[in-house]
Enzyme design. Structure first.
Site, PDB file in Angstrom:
ATOM      1  CG  MET A 136       4.998 -26.151   3.306  1.00 29.19           C
ATOM      2  SD  MET A 136       4.303 -27.261   4.526  1.00 29.19           S
ATOM      3  CE  MET A 136       3.904 -26.136   5.837  1.00 29.19           C
ATOM      4  CG  HIS A 177       4.812 -14.777   4.931  1.00 29.04           C
ATOM      5  ND1 HIS A 177       6.151 -14.701   5.240  1.00 29.04           N
ATOM      6  CD2 HIS A 177       4.403 -15.974   5.411  1.00 29.04           C
ATOM      7  CE1 HIS A 177       6.518 -15.784   5.886  1.00 29.04           C
ATOM      8  NE2 HIS A 177       5.479 -16.586   5.993  1.00 29.04           N
ATOM      9  CG  HIS A 226       7.433 -17.657   2.180  1.00 26.88           C
ATOM     10  ND1 HIS A 226       6.190 -17.372   2.685  1.00 26.88           N
ATOM     11  CD2 HIS A 226       7.741 -18.898   2.641  1.00 26.88           C
ATOM     12  CE1 HIS A 226       5.754 -18.392   3.403  1.00 26.88           C
ATOM     13  NE2 HIS A 226       6.674 -19.334   3.394  1.00 26.88           N
ATOM     14  N   GLY A 248      14.785 -20.383   6.108  1.00 26.91           N
ATOM     15  CA  GLY A 248      14.625 -19.299   7.076  1.00 26.91           C
ATOM     16  C   GLY A 248      15.063 -19.696   8.472  1.00 26.91           C
ATOM     17  CG  ASP A 289      10.366 -22.783  10.094  1.00 28.26           C
ATOM     18  OD1 ASP A 289       9.425 -23.219  10.760  1.00 28.26           O
ATOM     19  OD2 ASP A 289      10.218 -21.921   9.209  1.00 28.26           O
ATOM     20  CD  GLN A 329      12.168 -26.344   7.844  1.00 27.71           C
ATOM     21  OE1 GLN A 329      11.113 -26.925   8.060  1.00 27.71           O
ATOM     22  NE2 GLN A 329      12.236 -25.284   7.076  1.00 27.71           N
ATOM     23  CB  SER A 363       3.904 -17.408  10.629  1.00 25.37           C
ATOM     24  OG  SER A 363       3.279 -18.673  10.517  1.00 25.37           O
ATOM     25  CB  SER A 364       1.750 -19.543   6.021  1.00 26.65           C
ATOM     26  OG  SER A 364       2.870 -19.372   5.182  1.00 26.65           O
ATOM     27  NE  ARG A 365       0.599 -24.119  10.880  1.00 28.63           N
ATOM     28  CZ  ARG A 365       1.665 -24.823  10.474  1.00 28.63           C
ATOM     29  NH1 ARG A 365       2.871 -24.291  10.569  1.00 28.63           N
ATOM     30  NH2 ARG A 365       1.528 -26.037   9.981  1.00 28.63           N
TER      31      ARG A 365
HETATM   32  P1  AMP Z   1       7.026 -22.591   4.994  1.00 21.32           P
HETATM   33  O1  AMP Z   1       6.285 -22.184   3.775  1.00 21.32           O
HETATM   34  O2  AMP Z   1       6.413 -22.102   6.274  1.00 21.32           O
HETATM   35  O3  AMP Z   1       7.377 -24.062   5.017  1.00 21.32           O
HETATM   36  O4  AMP Z   1       8.423 -21.841   4.928  1.00 21.32           O
HETATM   37  C1  AMP Z   1       9.245 -21.949   3.803  1.00 21.32           C
HETATM   38  C2  AMP Z   1      10.582 -21.326   4.100  1.00 21.32           C
HETATM   39  O5  AMP Z   1      10.400 -19.939   4.413  1.00 21.32           O
HETATM   40  C3  AMP Z   1      11.294 -21.956   5.304  1.00 21.32           C
HETATM   41  O6  AMP Z   1      12.680 -22.040   5.051  1.00 21.32           O
HETATM   42  C4  AMP Z   1      10.989 -20.974   6.405  1.00 21.32           C
HETATM   43  O7  AMP Z   1      11.941 -20.987   7.451  1.00 21.32           O
HETATM   44  C5  AMP Z   1      11.024 -19.649   5.656  1.00 21.32           C
HETATM   45  N1  AMP Z   1      10.276 -18.629   6.393  1.00 21.32           N
HETATM   46  C6  AMP Z   1       9.007 -18.709   6.841  1.00 21.32           C
HETATM   47  N2  AMP Z   1       8.691 -17.603   7.541  1.00 21.32           N
HETATM   48  C7  AMP Z   1       9.786 -16.816   7.546  1.00 21.32           C
HETATM   49  C8  AMP Z   1      10.094 -15.543   8.112  1.00 21.32           C
HETATM   50  N3  AMP Z   1       9.206 -14.855   8.825  1.00 21.32           N
HETATM   51  N4  AMP Z   1      11.338 -15.039   7.917  1.00 21.32           N
HETATM   52  C9  AMP Z   1      12.259 -15.737   7.196  1.00 21.32           C
HETATM   53  N5  AMP Z   1      12.030 -16.932   6.628  1.00 21.32           N
HETATM   54  C10 AMP Z   1      10.817 -17.473   6.812  1.00 21.32           C
END
Ligand code: AMP
Length: 288
Positions: free
Chosen positions: A29, A33, A36, A147, A150, A153, A185-187
């Site tokens: 999304m 970081h 990703h 990742g 999640d 997921q 985390s993006s958050r």
């Molecule tokens: P998101 O942008 O948060 O939807 O995450 C996109 C993908 O990156 C998903 O498969 C997440 O599980 C993975 N992801 C997010 N944060 C991490 C992290 N800290 N370590 C590994 N994978 C991650």
């Protein structure tokens, strides 16, 4: 050089160029970081063509969630994708992903999508599985990278691919953390410095649980809970759940369970909701 395309038509030449190669996708999304980055690097290692998707999916956000304020940082994201050696970033418009408007047909996650995250975010996994399905159709990869961060997921995507006979290999990538343990985390960028310190309680709780894997499921839960509770009682965090589950179906494991399990939790720190988990191998006390 990393290309940026906003349409399926723009993506097509890249797919054609690697018609006989191994194509990989990592779906994000944005607000990228190092977590990703790890996904993208793994894809770069395993595949000939690496596609990163950036799409903030409205379908997986609840009415009171952070869709509008979710960080959007495309320029920085492109730099990180270039660093990882991504071939093409596909950042479609909502209209391309949802050509019929609000979808009538969606993917139903079943009972495994109704517990933990699914219980606190009704409809969330319907939104997630529907967008994963759509983006797999739009990017046509041999491999897709997700990742462990999640965990529910990842497990549901694996199950969808199995149950729907989808011709793609799902690859899980371990969670990337800051040095002090906080899962990237993006958050995290919503957190004030003080909140960030408080947020460390989450990973500390998981690591405390990990210390007790030879003492059985109850000991793991109790150790994690003992770290969370003081912060919760002081009103610094608001815990949605702490659960020790079977990774195959995300049901709570019994006190005598031994084998692979996931210790997962979700909590709010201020107005920011964070999730984290650790995969563990449990030895039940009775089994020793
Ligand atoms: P998101 O942008 O948060 O939807 O995450 C996109 C993908 O990156 C998903 O498969 C997440 O599980 C993975 N992801 C997010 N944060 C991490 C992290 N800290 N370590 C590994 N994978 C991650």
């Amino acid at each position: 050089m990393t290309a940026l395309v906003h349409t399926r038509a723009g993506l097509q030449p890249f797919l054609d160029g690697f018609a006989n190669g191994k194509r990989g996708v990592a779906m994000t999304m944005g607000a990228l970081h190092e977590g990703h980055l790890e996904l993208l690097k793994k894809a770069r290692h395993d595949c000939d063509l690496v596609v990163a998707t950036i799409f903030v999916n409205p379908l997986q956000f609840g009415p009171n969630e952070d869709f509008d304020r979710y960080p959007r940082t495309l320029d920085d994201d492109l730099k990180l994708c270039a660093e990882a050696g991504v071939d093409v970033v596909y950042a479609p418009a909502v209209e391309e992903v949802y050509p019929g408007g609000q979808p009538i047909v969606k993917v139903t996650p079943g009972p495994m999508g109704e517990v933990l995250e699914g219980a606190f975010r009704p409809g969330f996994f319907t939104g997630v599985l529907t967008i994963v399905n759509k983006l797999l159709n739009l990017t046509d990869p041999h491999m897709a990278f997700f990742g462990q961060k999640d965990a529910q997921q990842l497990a549901l995507v694996r199950r969808m691919v199995l149950d729907l006979n989808m011709p793609v290999e799902i690859v899980g990538v371990p969670t990337v953390r800051d040095e002090d343990g906080l899962a990237k985390s993006s958050r995290n960028r919503y957190l004030s410095p003080e909140e960030r310190t408080t947020a460390l309680t989450l990973s500390r709780a998981l690591f405390a649980g990990q210390e007790k894997t030879t003492d059985g499921a109850d000991a793991v839960r109790e150790a994690a809970s003992a770290v969370l509770e003081p912060a919760a009682q002081a009103g610094r965090i608001d815990v949605d759940y702490l659960a020790l589950v079977d990774p195959r179906d995300f049901s709570e494991v019994s006190p005598t369970f031994s084998g692979e399990a996931v210790l997962a939790l979700a909590a709010r720190v201020g107005t920011t909701r964070l999730i984290d988990n650790l995969p563990l191998i449990l030895t039940s006390p009775g089994a020793r």
